[in-house]
Design a protein around this motif. Structure first.
Motif, mmCIF file in Angstrom:
data_model
loop_
_atom_site.group_PDB
_atom_site.id
_atom_site.type_symbol
_atom_site.label_atom_id
_atom_site.label_comp_id
_atom_site.label_asym_id
_atom_site.label_seq_id
_atom_site.Cartn_x
_atom_site.Cartn_y
_atom_site.Cartn_z
ATOM 1 N N HIS A 240 0.824 -1.210 0.000
ATOM 2 C CA HIS A 240 0.000 0.000 0.000
ATOM 3 C C HIS A 240 0.861 1.264 0.000
ATOM 4 C CE1 HIS A 240 -3.699 -2.241 0.575
ATOM 5 N NE2 HIS A 240 -3.099 -2.952 1.520
ATOM 6 N N GLU A 241 1.892 1.255 0.830
ATOM 7 C CA GLU A 241 2.784 2.419 0.901
ATOM 8 C C GLU A 241 3.594 2.547 -0.391
ATOM 9 O OE1 GLU A 241 4.613 5.817 2.660
ATOM 10 O OE2 GLU A 241 2.739 4.731 2.986
ATOM 11 N N ALA A 242 3.996 1.402 -0.948
ATOM 12 C CA ALA A 242 4.756 1.415 -2.206
ATOM 13 C C ALA A 242 3.916 2.030 -3.323
ATOM 14 C CB ALA A 242 5.187 -0.007 -2.580
ATOM 15 N N PHE A 243 2.649 1.613 -3.385
ATOM 16 C CA PHE A 243 1.723 2.164 -4.376
ATOM 17 C C PHE A 243 1.585 3.676 -4.190
ATOM 18 C CE2 PHE A 243 -2.344 3.601 -5.896
ATOM 19 C CZ PHE A 243 -2.596 2.868 -7.046
ATOM 20 N N SER A 244 1.368 4.095 -2.949
ATOM 21 C CA SER A 244 1.161 5.504 -2.639
ATOM 22 C C SER A 244 2.359 6.360 -3.037
ATOM 23 C CB SER A 244 0.872 5.661 -1.142
ATOM 24 O OG SER A 244 0.740 7.020 -0.804
ATOM 25 N N GLN A 245 3.556 5.896 -2.682
ATOM 26 C CA GLN A 245 4.769 6.661 -2.978
ATOM 27 C C GLN A 245 5.080 6.680 -4.478
ATOM 28 O OE1 GLN A 245 6.120 8.646 -0.916
ATOM 29 N NE2 GLN A 245 5.030 7.922 0.905
#
Length: 233
Positions: free
Chosen positions: A209-214
């Motif tokens: 999720h964080e990878a997608f967001s960044q």
């Protein structure tokens, strides 16, 4: 006699001919099944007559198709549709949309956002180390010419998704990267490093999720910058 010389089922290209129209017509041969992957294209003189275009326009179109991986030009043998087109349909779509910059950027975003979430689940320590090297290279570049290291960063992520089906799209992804890269007139090294470090941290934490967001923040920034420049020119 003139009519009988028309062997290919393509329409003549009229008006002020653009190489993109020629690209469309040649790809049309594949899409309609008149020719298939691996087939040899007619000689240049025949294509020029068939499409009613000049040699420079035809060569510009063939060069674009070559870059996209749709055709291969072999010295003394001729020009062929690539065998791998069946597994690389993304290249054909790029060929058809080569002048549609917003679509190309969105295609890259759609593919890369999916890849980065898979990468977060699968990336290895060795691949993370390689990512760090590209970040260091960008951070230490003195002339702001870090396009290759930037591309390598995204390539490592794509490959770390470790999916043989998606790998067929990675070459095309990198082609979109090259196209977008060529339009970036000014680079902001510190900002690039900041974005890449944030993506790296999410991948190292194996947080999809964080990878997608960044990655979205990074690519959206690139999109806004490139489209703004293209509108100004």
């Amino acid at each position: 006699m003139e009519e009988s010389s028309k062997k290919l089922g393509v329409q003549s290209v009229h008006r002020n001919t653009l190489s993109q129209q020629v690209v469309d017509q040649i790809v049309h041969l594949l899409v309609t099944g008149q020719m298939k992957a691996g087939d040899k294209l007619p000689p240049e003189m025949e294509l020029m007559k068939e499409l009613e275009v000049s040699r420079p326009v035809l060569r510009e179109a063939l060069s674009a198709l070559d870059t996209l991986g749709v055709i291969t030009r072999k010295t003394r043998e001729g020009t062929f549709f690539n065998d791998k087109i069946g597994t690389h349909p993304f290249s054909v779509m790029l060929a058809l949309a080569t002048d549609n910059l917003p679509a190309i950027i969105e295609a890259r975003m759609a593919l890369e956002l999916g890849l980065v979430t898979m990468a977060a689940e699968k990336i290895t320590d060795e691949q993370l180390e390689k990512l760090q090297v590209t970040i260091d290279t960008i951070a230490n570049s003195e002339d702001n010419d870090y396009g290759e290291a930037d591309k390598e960063f995204h390539k490592i992520i794509a490959l770390s998704a470790n999916n043989p089906i998606i790998e067929g799209m990675i070459d095309s992804l990198l082609i979109t990267h090259n196209k977008i890269n060529s339009l970036i007139q000014f680079r902001e090294r510190e900002l690039t490093v900041k974005y890449h470090k944030a993506i790296y941290a999410a991948l190292a934490a194996h947080d999809p999720h964080e990878a997608f967001s960044q990655m979205y923040k990074h690519l959206d920034y690139v999109r806004q910058k490139v489209l703004q420049y293209s509108h100004e020119h």
